[in-house]
Design a protein around this motif. Structure first.
Motif, PDB file in Angstrom:
ATOM      1  N   UNK A  41       0.837  -1.200   0.000  1.00  8.58           N
ATOM      2  CA  UNK A  41       0.000   0.000   0.000  1.00  8.58           C
ATOM      3  C   UNK A  41       0.873   1.251   0.000  1.00  8.58           C
ATOM      4  N   UNK A  42       0.570   2.169  -0.890  1.00 10.83           N
ATOM      5  CA  UNK A  42       1.286   3.440  -0.952  1.00 10.83           C
ATOM      6  C   UNK A  42       0.532   4.495  -0.144  1.00 10.83           C
ATOM      7  N   UNK A  43       1.251   5.493   0.306  1.00  7.14           N
ATOM      8  CA  UNK A  43       0.668   6.580   1.096  1.00  7.14           C
ATOM      9  C   UNK A  43       0.123   7.643   0.149  1.00  7.14           C
ATOM     10  N   UNK A  44      -1.198   7.716   0.026  1.00  4.95           N
ATOM     11  CA  UNK A  44      -1.836   8.646  -0.905  1.00  4.95           C
ATOM     12  C   UNK A  44      -2.358   9.902  -0.217  1.00  4.95           C
ATOM     13  N   UNK A  45      -2.139  10.048   1.080  1.00  2.84           N
ATOM     14  CA  UNK A  45      -2.618  11.239   1.776  1.00  2.84           C
ATOM     15  C   UNK A  45      -1.862  12.468   1.278  1.00  2.84           C
ATOM     16  N   UNK A  46      -2.570  13.592   1.070  1.00  6.77           N
ATOM     17  CA  UNK A  46      -1.902  14.794   0.537  1.00  6.77           C
ATOM     18  C   UNK A  46      -0.992  15.449   1.567  1.00  6.77           C
ATOM     19  N   UNK A  47       0.066  16.051   1.074  1.00  6.84           N
ATOM     20  CA  UNK A  47       0.982  16.797   1.935  1.00  6.84           C
ATOM     21  C   UNK A  47       0.595  18.277   1.924  1.00  6.84           C
TER      22      UNK A  47
END
Length: 282
Positions: A67-73
């Motif tokens: 799983x990749x981290x798709x949360x926005x920065x």
């Protein structure tokens, strides 16, 4: 090594690789009881079947492992920061893996020398067992809100280096390392499993390359592919069950039972040595 010996050794590998009990110590006892000679193939077998154990972690946690981290920065982050954020899980695994890679390459010969000393394995089993009787009291302030940062991952990686002393147990060292960073027992154990994948894969790859560089090393592997396949399948299934059991057990009961178990195993090895048994390490 016959069919039954192959299955028994693979079961021991699968059971002990991810538990904080030292797979090395168990391999000593198992090989001695079975009377299996420590031939080049047996030594290769015990390393190569680690692939089955590695695969069990990937399969059991595949949703988290891929799983990749798709949360926005927030703000306007750089391309590098966005990349590290997206591949956050793998980045922290790499940070935790680096200390073992550096120390392993630098101290490889010293580690091999220690590995030949069965007394060191037995003593470290006992010492580690005594420590585990009290580690729940020492590190009882974990929080499920604790974030695994790069700094915490690096510290856990440093603790993994302690496991280069045979008998310490890689699992025990990394779990304790996680608990020193305020992780709950379950979170520390799971990160220990994740960290085992690159660590064990690198160690396995290094050993296989060394074996292939030796005369007839490739022929030794190719002529025993059936035995290696069987060992990997058994190690995979057993490790899968062992991980599920361990997570549930340690979350509910802690590490004390494993501490007593380590003391017993280390004591058995010392008694066998005192009785004149010629124990060898695979």
């Amino acid at each position: 090594m016959d069919f039954l010996e192959t299955i028994i050794i693979a079961i021991v590998e699968g059971l002990t690789e991810f538990l904080p009990v030292s797979s090395t110590g168990h391999m000593i006892i198992t090989q001695s009881i079975l009377g299996v000679e420590s031939t080049p193939f047996v030594r290769a077998f015990t390393v190569i079947i680690q692939f089955g154990a590695i695969l069990s972690v990937v399969c059991l946690y595949w949703k988290r492992f891929f799983r990749l981290n798709r949360t926005p920065l927030p703000g306007n982050p750089s391309a590098l920061r966005r990349f590290l954020h997206t591949y956050d899980f793998y980045w922290k695994l790499l940070v935790a893996f680096i200390p073992a890679a550096v120390f392993g390459l630098a101290l490889g010969d010293w580690i091999d020398t220690l590995l030949e000393n069965v007394v060191v394995v037995a003593v470290m089993l006992v010492i580690g067992g005594i420590f585990m009787l009290f580690c729940d009291r020492i590190f009882n302030k974990g929080s499920d809100q604790t974030e695994l940062t790069e700094k915490r991952a690096f510290y856990i990686g440093l603790f993994q280096c302690i496991a280069m002393i045979p008998g310490v147990s890689r699992s025990m060292a990394t779990i304790v390392g996680g608990m020193t960073q305020k992780l709950l027992r379950k979170a520390a154990a799971e990160f220990s499993f994740f960290l085992a994948v690159p660590t064990m894969f690198a160690a396995m790859g290094y050993k296989i390359l060394k074996l292939f560089s030796e005369p007839e090393g490739a022929d030794l592997i190719m002529s025993n592919m059936g035995t290696l396949l069987l060992g990997n399948v058994v190690a995979f299934v057993v490790a899968l069950l062992a991980i599920k059991f361990f997570i549930g057990f340690v979350t509910r009961y802690g590490f004390k039972a494993f501490g007593w178990y380590r003391i017993i195993v280390g004591g058995v090895i010392l008694v066998m040595l005192l009785m004149g048994h010629n124990l060898t390490i695979v």
